[in-house]
Enzyme design. Structure first.
Site, mmCIF file in Angstrom:
data_model
loop_
_atom_site.group_PDB
_atom_site.id
_atom_site.type_symbol
_atom_site.label_atom_id
_atom_site.label_comp_id
_atom_site.label_asym_id
_atom_site.label_seq_id
_atom_site.Cartn_x
_atom_site.Cartn_y
_atom_site.Cartn_z
ATOM 1 N N GLU A 87 0.839 -1.210 0.000
ATOM 2 C CA GLU A 87 0.000 0.000 0.000
ATOM 3 C C GLU A 87 0.869 1.255 0.000
ATOM 4 O O GLU A 87 0.748 2.119 0.878
ATOM 5 C CB GLU A 87 -0.991 -0.017 1.186
ATOM 6 C CG GLU A 87 -1.971 -1.173 1.076
ATOM 7 C CD GLU A 87 -3.191 -1.088 1.980
ATOM 8 O OE1 GLU A 87 -3.258 -0.189 2.842
ATOM 9 O OE2 GLU A 87 -4.097 -1.926 1.806
ATOM 10 N N GLU A 127 -4.894 -8.695 -0.359
ATOM 11 C CA GLU A 127 -5.695 -8.389 0.829
ATOM 12 C C GLU A 127 -7.154 -8.266 0.395
ATOM 13 O O GLU A 127 -7.478 -7.427 -0.457
ATOM 14 C CB GLU A 127 -5.238 -7.091 1.503
ATOM 15 C CG GLU A 127 -3.910 -7.238 2.218
ATOM 16 C CD GLU A 127 -3.512 -6.008 3.018
ATOM 17 O OE1 GLU A 127 -4.401 -5.264 3.487
ATOM 18 O OE2 GLU A 127 -2.296 -5.792 3.176
HETATM 19 O O1 AHR Z 1 -5.243 -5.937 6.886
HETATM 20 C C1 AHR Z 1 -5.189 -4.768 7.632
HETATM 21 C C2 AHR Z 1 -4.526 -3.624 6.899
HETATM 22 O O2 AHR Z 1 -5.301 -3.253 5.808
HETATM 23 C C3 AHR Z 1 -3.173 -3.897 6.300
HETATM 24 O O3 AHR Z 1 -2.144 -3.763 7.209
HETATM 25 C C4 AHR Z 1 -3.071 -2.857 5.241
HETATM 26 O O4 AHR Z 1 -2.262 -3.246 4.166
HETATM 27 C C5 AHR Z 1 -4.509 -2.617 4.834
HETATM 28 O O5 AHR Z 1 -4.831 -1.293 4.783
#
Ligand code: AHR
Length: 495
Positions: free
Chosen positions: A174, A296
């Site tokens: 991110e 994710e």
């Molecule tokens: O999964 C929780 C968080 O969500 C992670 O650390 C991040 O990459 C995302 O914003």
């Protein structure tokens, strides 16, 4: 409208990478610490510090790949703090997640031990946001270099003679946000620079994953593909299912039908996201060499009352099970571009498989969907046509059924189906084209009469799979499967 699923059993459209069933475990809340790592001196039975009950439960999922150490934590993580004698490791503050002390007892060696115990492939996410190129280069050397070198020698001195096999390496996380607040152009240049030093030593070939877009930020994908396609094997994308949005969020349980519907609608959005990111990638990579890595995904609700807001601990209901089923169907539909996906997160965080409380552990409805769907791992996706009735709430509608089919190497066919409608059972007319001879059909179902149904430490088996008895009208041409409201079904057809 009748719901009809036509499966062309002789038309294989691509391999469903088992990595679509991947996981993500971050140093966040009680995921690693308590959830996985309890330490060798813990009264909780463990193997070299990793709790045995969680290990055993996760083994049943055949987890193909595990992403670590973050997430946002990855861009604050300095791997050298997490090696060597544990009592001498640096204690730091996990500034991003709850401001708690991170004692670094779970580091590189412990992570690879976990992967070996689970029989899973490691996926390491490196630090671009606050780490140097040298730090990243040395980590890869530490983990994978066989011969004589400062890092390889250090690894050996720390008790690991042979290098580990490491395929998947993410260059930052991110980077448009917690990984450095970069612009796409800036990150693309940084990515090109950092990845240069992520070397493939000896027989170890690294698959490099560039940090990708936030949800529908198609421009990010465009810039990364334009500037760096030749330097990457995968490009990630993150998208969470967040009813109410991040500013509001909604409770994980105690919801009404409107929130159920909103959640399903948001989950289905993954199809549009993948379609549009893929269309951009197709322009630069028409042969689909570069994988879209959804590293994710999952539901994000309010934290459980009384828990640390920075720990992201949420309950998990039948609704989460349906969200998982819908996502898998979408990933499988796009299996030629989606090479990996990692649910956030494995234990005690967000859409978890497992919740723990001290020595106690429960399996969530999401766990059961991963277990039921593992039959699709590495199978051939079959061409499928779905005509589904609508599930309507107010002015909004979504298809009430979603489906996916695959064929295993031995010819067994698995068809998974989700009925997202909480008010109606749906008879699905399943037509099986290209089959010769009769088939033996068996099935499993995950469902409950209550949309808020979930497992607790007191009642751990409220939601669990049972045998499916809804198949009728079996003939050489197909069958009818009547899906109860709010259900996930997997049918297995053997000749
Ligand atoms: O999964 C929780 C968080 O969500 C992670 O650390 C991040 O990459 C995302 O914003």
């Amino acid at each position: 409208m009748n719901t009809t699923v036509t499966v062309n059993t002789d038309l294989e459209v691509g391999t469903i990478s088992r990595h679509i069933y991947g996981h993500f475990a971050e140093h966040l809340g009680r995921c690693i610490y308590e959830g996985i790592w309890v330490g060798e001196d813990s009264p909780i039975p463990n193997t070299r510090g990793i709790r045995n009950d969680v290990l055993e439960a996760l083994r049943q999922l055949s987890i193909p790949v595990l992403r670590w150490p973050g997430g946002c934590f990855a861009d604050e993580y300095h791997w050298k703090d997490g090696i060597g004698p544990r009592e001498q490791r640096k204690r730091m503050v996990n500034t991003h997640w709850g401001g708690v002390v991170e004692n670094n007892h779970f580091g590189t060696h412990e992570f690879f031990d976990l992967c070996e115990l689970l029989g899973t492939e490691p996926y390491i996410c490196g630090n671009v946001g606050s780490g140097s190129v040298q730090e990243m280069q040395e980590w890869v050397e530490y983990m994978t270099f066989e011969g004589e070198s400062p890092m390889a020698n250090w690894r050996k001195a720390n008790g690991r003679e042979k290098p580990w096999k490491l395929k998947y390496f993410g260059v930052g996380n991110e980077n448009w946000g917690c990984g450095g607040n970069m612009r796409a152009e800036y990150y693309a240049d940084e990515y090109r620079r950092y990845q240069t030093y992520v070397r493939s030593y000896g027989g170890n070939r690294i698959y490099k994953i560039a940090g990708g877009a936030n949800g529908d930020d198609y421009r990010w994908t465009e810039v990364l593909m334009r500037e760096a396609t030749g330097h990457m094997d995968g490009l990630s994308v993150h998208n969470y299912t967040v009813p109410g949005g991040f500013e509001v969020k909604r409770p994980a349980i105690g919801f009404a039908e409107a929130e159920w519907f909103e959640t399903m609608q948001l989950a289905l959005r993954m199809d549009e996201l993948i379609t549009r990111h893929s269309a951009i990638m197709d322009q630069y990579d028409p042969k689909k060499r570069v994988g879209l890595i959804v590293d994710e995904w999952g539901t994000w609700f309010q934290v459980e009352p009384g828990s640390n807001p920075g720990f992201l601990y949420q309950q998990n209901s039948l609704r989460d099970a349906l969200v998982a089923g819908l996502h898998f169907h979408i990933f499988q539909k796009h299996c030629n571009r989606v090479h990996m996906a990692n649910i956030a997160q494995t234990v005690n965080v967000l859409q978890a498989m497992i919740l723990t409380e001290g020595a106690k552990m429960i399996l969530t409805p999401t766990y059961h969907v991963f277990e039921m769907f593992k039959v699709h791992q590495d199978a051939q996706a079959l061409e499928l046509h779905l005509t589904a009735g609508e599930y309507r709430v107010g002015e909004e509608t979504i298809p009430q059924v979603s489906a996916s089919a695959s064929k295993r190497a031995d010819g067994t066919i698995d068809i998974s189906l989700c009925n997202v409608n909480p008010n109606q059972a749906v008879p699905v007319s399943l037509r099986l084209r290209g089959l010769d001879g009769t088939m033996n059909v068996s099935g499993r179902i995950l469902t409950h009469a209550d949309m808020n149904a979930h497992n607790t430490f007191e009642q751990p088996e409220t939601v669990k799979p049972t045998e499916f008895s809804g198949v009728t009208d079996i003939s050489g041409e197909g069958l009818t499967a009547t899906l109860p409201p709010m259900s996930v079904v997997v049918l297995t057809l053997r000749s």
